[in-house]
Design a protein around this motif. Structure first.
Motif, mmCIF file in Angstrom:
data_model
loop_
_atom_site.group_PDB
_atom_site.id
_atom_site.type_symbol
_atom_site.label_atom_id
_atom_site.label_comp_id
_atom_site.label_asym_id
_atom_site.label_seq_id
_atom_site.Cartn_x
_atom_site.Cartn_y
_atom_site.Cartn_z
ATOM 1 N N THR A 154 0.870 -1.406 -0.220
ATOM 2 C CA THR A 154 -0.309 -0.035 -0.126
ATOM 3 C C THR A 154 0.855 1.467 0.231
ATOM 4 N N TRP A 155 0.576 2.412 -0.511
ATOM 5 C CA TRP A 155 0.906 3.708 -0.564
ATOM 6 C C TRP A 155 1.051 4.061 0.940
ATOM 7 N N TRP A 156 0.331 3.534 1.906
ATOM 8 C CA TRP A 156 0.100 4.173 3.243
ATOM 9 C C TRP A 156 0.648 3.270 4.334
ATOM 10 N N LEU A 159 -0.031 4.757 7.105
ATOM 11 C CA LEU A 159 -1.346 5.123 7.982
ATOM 12 C C LEU A 159 -1.082 3.614 8.978
ATOM 13 N N LEU A 196 0.583 9.663 11.802
ATOM 14 C CA LEU A 196 0.528 9.477 10.170
ATOM 15 C C LEU A 196 1.347 10.898 9.641
ATOM 16 N N THR A 200 4.891 10.901 8.171
ATOM 17 C CA THR A 200 5.556 10.980 6.760
ATOM 18 C C THR A 200 6.504 11.897 6.409
ATOM 19 N N THR A 218 3.704 7.638 2.202
ATOM 20 C CA THR A 218 2.555 8.354 1.989
ATOM 21 C C THR A 218 3.491 9.363 1.353
#
Length: 305
Positions: A154-156, A159, A196, A200, A218
């Motif tokens: 995932t790009w997250w 999170l 988050l 980042t 992210t």
């Protein structure tokens, strides 16, 4: 594994350098040279303990001490799990190439034994808490185990890290209040959004290496809108913290005191430069002071409740 490696946050000098040679790789694997991660795990737990109503001061202090020790141990365990998953990736990233598993200073079997010892200590601390906290704490191990996988699918991943590293907040609240309610939900949401944002910022250090080897984040996803994304995370985190304070019945001192963490978050957004890895690391570390400011606001809110 030298503190002078280009663009690395590994610190093998100082008290780490005075340890017996056989112990140094374990200290570095547990990130004992970089206590910021322990702070960022510990402080949300303090938030939860201070937000909860109906607990005497001695009870709060006892829980804060337990969470302090637990944060040190479980942060170390999380780092071991992360490095076991990521050892091949870490070898290809300048900032992480000196980590003990990536560099070969420790083998996987040694890391597994060390992880087992850390988890046993963590279990002993968890058994000192109430049944609800034991259940929540045990369930959080799934997040700890799966977080390193997130960057592959995932790009997250930041999170997912927020859900994992931020779990101290709902755990602290449950340990102090003995229940799950709307304030618990708001506090957890605030912590996830805060983490988050700052993770980042942390990820901006590795964007070139991450792009080269295909690691998602992210930081890469929002690089073109870095200020807006991090600012939105922090603004929503502050809103959720205010909601948690209202739902938790914080006293009047809480509200003006929240101006301090708000200013700290705004300062980070204003100073953010994604092309400056060392500056990003400095801003990331500044979240210890930001988290302490939130804790002070919650402490102020205990009076006149």
């Amino acid at each position: 594994m030298s503190g002078s490696l280009p663009h690395t946050d590994i610190r093998a000098e100082g008290w780490i350098g005075r340890l017996p040679p056989a112990l140094r790789p374990y200290a570095l694997l547990a990130r004992l040279d970089r206590p910021i991660g322990t702070w960022l795990l510990f402080l949300p737990g303090v938030w939860g303990i201070l937000l909860a109503n109906g607990i005497d001061p001695r009870g709060r202090i006892r829980l804060i001490v337990l969470f302090g020790v637990g944060s040190l141990v479980m942060r170390a365990a999380g780092c071991v799990v992360n490095d076991m998953w990521d050892r091949d990736i870490d070898r290809r990233v300048a900032r992480t190439a000196g980590r003990p598993l990536a560099s070969g200073a420790l083998r996987m079997r040694q890391a597994a034994v060390f992880l087992l010892i850390l988890l046993m200590i963590g279990l002993a601390i968890l058994l000192c808490l109430n049944p609800l906290s034991r259940l929540l704490g045990a369930s959080s191990l799934l997040l700890v185990a799966l977080y390193p996988l997130a960057k592959r699918v995932t790009w997250w991943p930041q999170l997912v890290m927020g859900f994992t590293f931020g779990f101290g907040a709902p755990l602290g609240y449950a340990a102090a209040a003995g229940r799950i309610d709307a304030a618990w939900v708001a506090l957890y949401a605030a912590t996830i959004l805060w983490q988050l944002g700052f993770d980042t910022i942390y990820g901006f250090q590795d964007m070139e290496d991450d792009a080269r080897i295909g690691v998602k984040s992210t930081s890469r996803l929002w690089a073109g809108q870095a200020h807006g994304f991090v600012g939105a995370c922090y603004a929503l985190s502050l809103a959720a913290l205010l909601a948690a304070g209202g739902l938790g019945g914080m006293g009047p001192g809480f509200w003006p005191a929240m101006l301090l963490p708000a200013a700290a978050m705004a300062w980070q957004v204003a100073r953010l430069d994604i092309a400056d890895p060392r500056g990003c690391l400095s801003l990331f570390r500044f979240n210890r002071e930001t988290g302490l400011a939130v804790a002070l606001a919650l402490l102020a809110g205990l009076f006149g409740r």
